[in-house]
Design a protein around this motif. Structure first.
Motif, PDB file in Angstrom:
ATOM      1  N   ASN A   2      90.964 -33.106  46.711  1.00  0.00           N
ATOM      2  CA  ASN A   2      90.084 -32.088  46.163  1.00  0.00           C
ATOM      3  C   ASN A   2      90.839 -30.764  46.097  1.00  0.00           C
ATOM      4  O   ASN A   2      91.632 -30.440  46.983  1.00  0.00           O
ATOM      5  CB  ASN A   2      88.827 -31.915  47.016  1.00  0.00           C
ATOM      6  N   VAL A   3      90.579 -29.980  45.027  1.00  0.00           N
ATOM      7  CA  VAL A   3      91.253 -28.693  44.838  1.00  0.00           C
ATOM      8  C   VAL A   3      90.190 -27.613  44.692  1.00  0.00           C
ATOM      9  O   VAL A   3      89.270 -27.741  43.872  1.00  0.00           O
ATOM     10  CB  VAL A   3      92.168 -28.710  43.593  1.00  0.00           C
ATOM     11  N   THR A   4      90.329 -26.530  45.493  1.00  0.00           N
ATOM     12  CA  THR A   4      89.366 -25.438  45.428  1.00  0.00           C
ATOM     13  C   THR A   4      90.097 -24.106  45.233  1.00  0.00           C
ATOM     14  O   THR A   4      91.310 -23.998  45.451  1.00  0.00           O
ATOM     15  CB  THR A   4      88.517 -25.344  46.711  1.00  0.00           C
ATOM     16  N   VAL A   5      89.336 -23.093  44.817  1.00  0.00           N
ATOM     17  CA  VAL A   5      89.861 -21.724  44.725  1.00  0.00           C
ATOM     18  C   VAL A   5      88.876 -20.788  45.397  1.00  0.00           C
ATOM     19  O   VAL A   5      87.653 -20.979  45.308  1.00  0.00           O
ATOM     20  CB  VAL A   5      90.093 -21.293  43.255  1.00  0.00           C
ATOM     21  N   LYS A   6      89.412 -19.789  46.089  1.00  0.00           N
ATOM     22  CA  LYS A   6      88.590 -18.718  46.641  1.00  0.00           C
ATOM     23  C   LYS A   6      89.148 -17.400  46.135  1.00  0.00           C
ATOM     24  O   LYS A   6      90.363 -17.163  46.191  1.00  0.00           O
ATOM     25  CB  LYS A   6      88.595 -18.739  48.170  1.00  0.00           C
ATOM     26  N   PHE A   7      88.267 -16.527  45.634  1.00  0.00           N
ATOM     27  CA  PHE A   7      88.672 -15.261  45.033  1.00  0.00           C
ATOM     28  C   PHE A   7      88.674 -14.167  46.102  1.00  0.00           C
ATOM     29  O   PHE A   7      87.624 -13.642  46.465  1.00  0.00           O
ATOM     30  CB  PHE A   7      87.754 -14.909  43.858  1.00  0.00           C
ATOM     31  N   LEU A   8      89.871 -13.838  46.566  1.00  0.00           N
ATOM     32  CA  LEU A   8      90.033 -12.826  47.607  1.00  0.00           C
ATOM     33  C   LEU A   8      90.303 -11.447  47.019  1.00  0.00           C
ATOM     34  O   LEU A   8      90.539 -10.492  47.756  1.00  0.00           O
ATOM     35  CB  LEU A   8      91.179 -13.214  48.547  1.00  0.00           C
ATOM     36  N   GLY A   9      90.259 -11.326  45.716  1.00  0.00           N
ATOM     37  CA  GLY A   9      90.479 -10.059  45.021  1.00  0.00           C
ATOM     38  C   GLY A   9      90.638 -10.324  43.540  1.00  0.00           C
ATOM     39  O   GLY A   9      90.658 -11.481  43.091  1.00  0.00           O
ATOM     40  N   GLY A  10      90.732  -9.242  42.759  1.00  0.00           N
ATOM     41  CA  GLY A  10      90.857  -9.399  41.314  1.00  0.00           C
ATOM     42  C   GLY A  10      89.617  -9.989  40.666  1.00  0.00           C
ATOM     43  O   GLY A  10      89.656 -10.413  39.515  1.00  0.00           O
ATOM     44  N   ALA A  11      88.519 -10.009  41.396  1.00  0.00           N
ATOM     45  CA  ALA A  11      87.255 -10.544  40.887  1.00  0.00           C
ATOM     46  C   ALA A  11      86.211  -9.435  40.944  1.00  0.00           C
ATOM     47  O   ALA A  11      85.970  -8.860  42.006  1.00  0.00           O
ATOM     48  CB  ALA A  11      86.789 -11.727  41.734  1.00  0.00           C
ATOM     49  N   GLY A  12      85.651  -9.103  39.785  1.00  0.00           N
ATOM     50  CA  GLY A  12      84.713  -7.995  39.717  1.00  0.00           C
ATOM     51  C   GLY A  12      85.385  -6.639  39.819  1.00  0.00           C
ATOM     52  O   GLY A  12      84.715  -5.614  39.947  1.00  0.00           O
ATOM     53  N   ALA A  13      86.714  -6.628  39.774  1.00  0.00           N
ATOM     54  CA  ALA A  13      87.488  -5.381  39.856  1.00  0.00           C
ATOM     55  C   ALA A  13      88.843  -5.623  39.207  1.00  0.00           C
ATOM     56  O   ALA A  13      89.252  -6.764  38.973  1.00  0.00           O
ATOM     57  CB  ALA A  13      87.662  -4.940  41.304  1.00  0.00           C
ATOM     58  N   VAL A  14      89.545  -4.522  38.940  1.00  0.00           N
ATOM     59  CA  VAL A  14      90.816  -4.629  38.232  1.00  0.00           C
ATOM     60  C   VAL A  14      92.005  -4.506  39.191  1.00  0.00           C
ATOM     61  O   VAL A  14      93.140  -4.411  38.759  1.00  0.00           O
ATOM     62  CB  VAL A  14      90.890  -3.570  37.112  1.00  0.00           C
ATOM     63  N   THR A  15      91.732  -4.548  40.511  1.00  0.00           N
ATOM     64  CA  THR A  15      92.820  -4.474  41.482  1.00  0.00           C
ATOM     65  C   THR A  15      92.635  -5.542  42.557  1.00  0.00           C
ATOM     66  O   THR A  15      91.634  -6.258  42.588  1.00  0.00           O
ATOM     67  CB  THR A  15      92.883  -3.091  42.165  1.00  0.00           C
ATOM     68  N   GLY A  16      93.638  -5.625  43.454  1.00  0.00           N
ATOM     69  CA  GLY A  16      93.537  -6.528  44.602  1.00  0.00           C
ATOM     70  C   GLY A  16      93.654  -7.994  44.278  1.00  0.00           C
ATOM     71  O   GLY A  16      93.151  -8.843  45.037  1.00  0.00           O
ATOM     72  N   SER A  17      94.329  -8.360  43.196  1.00  0.00           N
ATOM     73  CA  SER A  17      94.385  -9.757  42.769  1.00  0.00           C
ATOM     74  C   SER A  17      94.926 -10.679  43.870  1.00  0.00           C
ATOM     75  O   SER A  17      96.037 -10.489  44.355  1.00  0.00           O
ATOM     76  CB  SER A  17      95.251  -9.885  41.515  1.00  0.00           C
ATOM     77  N   LYS A  18      94.099 -11.652  44.254  1.00  0.00           N
ATOM     78  CA  LYS A  18      94.483 -12.675  45.241  1.00  0.00           C
ATOM     79  C   LYS A  18      93.624 -13.910  44.974  1.00  0.00           C
ATOM     80  O   LYS A  18      92.399 -13.846  45.099  1.00  0.00           O
ATOM     81  CB  LYS A  18      94.223 -12.226  46.681  1.00  0.00           C
ATOM     82  N   TYR A  19      94.263 -15.018  44.642  1.00  0.00           N
ATOM     83  CA  TYR A  19      93.523 -16.257  44.366  1.00  0.00           C
ATOM     84  C   TYR A  19      94.063 -17.349  45.288  1.00  0.00           C
ATOM     85  O   TYR A  19      95.217 -17.752  45.170  1.00  0.00           O
ATOM     86  CB  TYR A  19      93.678 -16.655  42.890  1.00  0.00           C
ATOM     87  N   LEU A  20      93.224 -17.806  46.199  1.00  0.00           N
ATOM     88  CA  LEU A  20      93.630 -18.794  47.194  1.00  0.00           C
ATOM     89  C   LEU A  20      93.349 -20.206  46.679  1.00  0.00           C
ATOM     90  O   LEU A  20      92.195 -20.570  46.447  1.00  0.00           O
ATOM     91  CB  LEU A  20      92.888 -18.557  48.509  1.00  0.00           C
ATOM     92  N   ILE A  21      94.406 -20.970  46.485  1.00  0.00           N
ATOM     93  CA  ILE A  21      94.289 -22.352  46.005  1.00  0.00           C
ATOM     94  C   ILE A  21      94.477 -23.293  47.194  1.00  0.00           C
ATOM     95  O   ILE A  21      95.482 -23.216  47.906  1.00  0.00           O
ATOM     96  CB  ILE A  21      95.342 -22.665  44.919  1.00  0.00           C
ATOM     97  N   ASP A  22      93.514 -24.192  47.394  1.00  0.00           N
ATOM     98  CA  ASP A  22      93.530 -25.114  48.541  1.00  0.00           C
ATOM     99  C   ASP A  22      93.538 -26.552  48.018  1.00  0.00           C
ATOM    100  O   ASP A  22      92.605 -26.990  47.349  1.00  0.00           O
ATOM    101  CB  ASP A  22      92.292 -24.863  49.409  1.00  0.00           C
ATOM    102  N   LEU A  23      94.633 -27.259  48.336  1.00  0.00           N
ATOM    103  CA  LEU A  23      94.759 -28.658  47.933  1.00  0.00           C
ATOM    104  C   LEU A  23      94.437 -29.600  49.084  1.00  0.00           C
ATOM    105  O   LEU A  23      94.698 -30.797  48.999  1.00  0.00           O
ATOM    106  CB  LEU A  23      96.184 -28.950  47.440  1.00  0.00           C
ATOM    107  N   GLY A  24      93.862 -29.075  50.138  1.00  0.00           N
ATOM    108  CA  GLY A  24      93.559 -29.898  51.306  1.00  0.00           C
ATOM    109  C   GLY A  24      94.712 -29.915  52.286  1.00  0.00           C
ATOM    110  O   GLY A  24      94.558 -29.538  53.443  1.00  0.00           O
ATOM    111  N   ASN A  25      95.878 -30.346  51.815  1.00  0.00           N
ATOM    112  CA  ASN A  25      97.057 -30.388  52.690  1.00  0.00           C
ATOM    113  C   ASN A  25      98.062 -29.288  52.376  1.00  0.00           C
ATOM    114  O   ASN A  25      99.171 -29.273  52.910  1.00  0.00           O
ATOM    115  CB  ASN A  25      97.748 -31.751  52.572  1.00  0.00           C
ATOM    116  N   TYR A  26      97.665 -28.357  51.494  1.00  0.00           N
ATOM    117  CA  TYR A  26      98.586 -27.289  51.087  1.00  0.00           C
ATOM    118  C   TYR A  26      97.773 -26.139  50.512  1.00  0.00           C
ATOM    119  O   TYR A  26      97.003 -26.327  49.560  1.00  0.00           O
ATOM    120  CB  TYR A  26      99.565 -27.831  50.042  1.00  0.00           C
ATOM    121  N   GLU A  27      97.921 -24.960  51.109  1.00  0.00           N
ATOM    122  CA  GLU A  27      97.207 -23.775  50.629  1.00  0.00           C
ATOM    123  C   GLU A  27      98.215 -22.710  50.219  1.00  0.00           C
ATOM    124  O   GLU A  27      99.166 -22.421  50.957  1.00  0.00           O
ATOM    125  CB  GLU A  27      96.291 -23.211  51.711  1.00  0.00           C
TER     126      GLU A  27
END
Length: 466
Positions: A2-27
């Motif tokens: 399973n692959v998920t994403v969590k928006f730690l920034g760059g969402a709802g704003a134009v700064t702080g871009s951070k997109y956390l991709i989780d593959l279960g065994n690798y983030e």
């Protein structure tokens, strides 16, 4: 898998871009930006990182602007020790920008201590110059257009995005047990007709797309900015004045140097001294020489003894005393100095000395945010507060639009039309609410795309059982 994403920034704003991709065994994290702008956003930089850093195995960068890399020193300070992938030019540009950011963080903490406006008895910087330097050994520079494995079953490829030197579109290919999936991150896209940088690469396929929307609600002026620049300079010189141009050190300054050289060579402005008075801008300009195959000027730089970044009229001002000496310069000249919104830096003492003279000209060449001195100049303020004094604004102020490094709405749509198949899902990121909503609507209406505007800390399942 399973692959998920969590928006730690760059969402709802134009700064702080951070997109956390989780593959279960690798983030891994795509971009690691600083929140900038309003206080409620900047305060997020001080929050605890929303995951255990021993689980984070890598960072993948799109480009070197601080809203995409500026949190790295704090990440490393908190214990991150993994590889940081980026293009070769981005690695070198990031070193310049992160050191400067660390210096500013230290100066702000010291200023807060002296003025006593912090709620802390001894205000601390978010990070220091030493913290910034601790990031450098973790950079793993990559060439453009060449896939590299960052984990078993995970390949990374960088493609030209324009925007600034080294900026890239990121392609992540995930090879699951039964399927292969493509994740595409636009990063910040540049202009299609930028004279210095390559246009954004058209990507044919994506399963999931992260698309920036900085200018998703507007189109750039159709004017020719170089012609307006020439008129403003000639107008000032006709009055017997000197030109001051506040400009950002990365990207905008190099574009100005190109236009000024072309205008002189074509006889549209007289050949007069150009003083580049910004150590950071000088370091950045040298990177264009080091990485000449990463932009469109490679033939000029290789074949011509004189070019936009090296010619008799261009003078690099490194030392502070050289900068101060320019205050005594009389005659026709162009001074380019940071910062671009006149919020700090060496440009302030040039404005301090040149604004009271009606013969002089100040050329503003980019967006000027509310509350900045640059915005006050555009709003025809009669005085400008510099170094604690109210300076009379007698010099003529010009505003040249069309020199932005960001793709506008029409160019964002043109890039989107380069996909041969519609992505399964498109996350509209890195834009204020109005910009994100406008681009989302256009993509839905004209291309039938399934768009989502994520919110800060929101998570999504991208794939199940691949």
């Amino acid at each position: 898998m399973n692959v998920t994403v969590k928006f730690l920034g760059g969402a709802g704003a134009v700064t702080g871009s951070k997109y956390l991709i989780d593959l279960g065994n690798y983030e891994f994290l795509v971009d690691c930006g600083l929140f900038q702008g309003p206080k409620e956003l900047r305060e997020r930089n001080w929050d605890d990182f929303p995951m255990a850093l021993n689980q984070l195995e890598a960072v993948v960068l799109t480009h070197a602007h601080l809203d995409h890399i500026g949190y790295l020193p704090k990440l490393v300070k908190q214990g991150f020790k993994g590889p940081i992938y980026c293009t070769e030019a981005t690695a070198e540009l990031a070193k310049i920008l992160l050191l400067d950011s660390g210096k500013l963080q230290e100066e702000e903490a010291e200023f807060a201590r002296k003025k006593g406006y912090s709620r802390h008895e001894i205000p601390q910087p978010l990070y220091t110059m030493d913290d910034a330097e601790a990031v450098f050994p973790l950079f793993v520079p990559q060439p453009f257009d060449k896939p590299t494995s960052i984990h078993p079953g995970v390949d990374l490829t960088y493609f030209h995005a324009g925007h600034i030197l080294g900026a890239a579109i990121v392609k992540i290919v995930i090879k699951g047990d039964s399927q292969t999936k493509r994740l595409i991150f636009s990063g910040d896209l540049g202009r299609f007709n930028d004279p210095l940088l390559f246009p954004p690469t058209l990507i044919p396929k994506a399963d999931i797309l992260w698309m920036e929307s900085t200018y998703g609600d507007r189109n750039a002026p159709t004017n020719k900015p170089e012609e307006e620049l020439a008129r403003a300079i000639r107008d000032t010189f006709d009055r017997g004045g000197l030109v001051v141009i506040p400009a950002f050190a990365v990207g905008r300054t190099q574009l100005l140097l190109y236009h000024l050289y072309q205008l002189m060579e074509k006889g549209k402005i007289p050949k007069t001294p150009i003083f580049l008075d910004s150590p950071m801008a000088i370091e950045t300009t040298k990177l264009y020489l080091d990485f000449h195959t990463d932009h469109r000027l490679s033939a000029m730089l290789e074949e011509e003894p004189e070019h936009a970044f090296r010619h008799p009229q261009l003078h690099y001002v490194q030392k502070q005393e050289q900068s101060v000496a320019l205050n005594e310069f009389r005659g026709k000249a162009i001074i380019i100095s940071a910062s671009g919104m006149a919020t700090g830096g060496r440009v302030l003492h040039h404005l301090f000395h040149r604004l009271p003279d009606e013969r002089n000209g100040v050329i503003m060449v980019g967006f000027q945010a509310e509350g900045t001195r640059g915005r006050s100049l555009l709003d025809a303020a009669p005085t400008l507060r510099i170094y604690g004094s109210d300076i009379s604004v007698k010099a003529k102020v010009y505003h040249i639009e069309g020199l932005s490094a960001h793709a506008d709405q029409s160019e964002l749509m043109a890039w989107a039309e380069g996909f041969s198949d519609s992505p399964k899902r498109v996350f509209i990121v890195h834009g204020e609410t109005e910009s994100a909503e406008a681009l989302s609507f256009k993509l839905k209406e004209e291309l039938g795309w399934n768009t989502v505007i994520p919110q800060y800390l929101e998570s999504f399942v991208l794939f199940e059982g691949i």
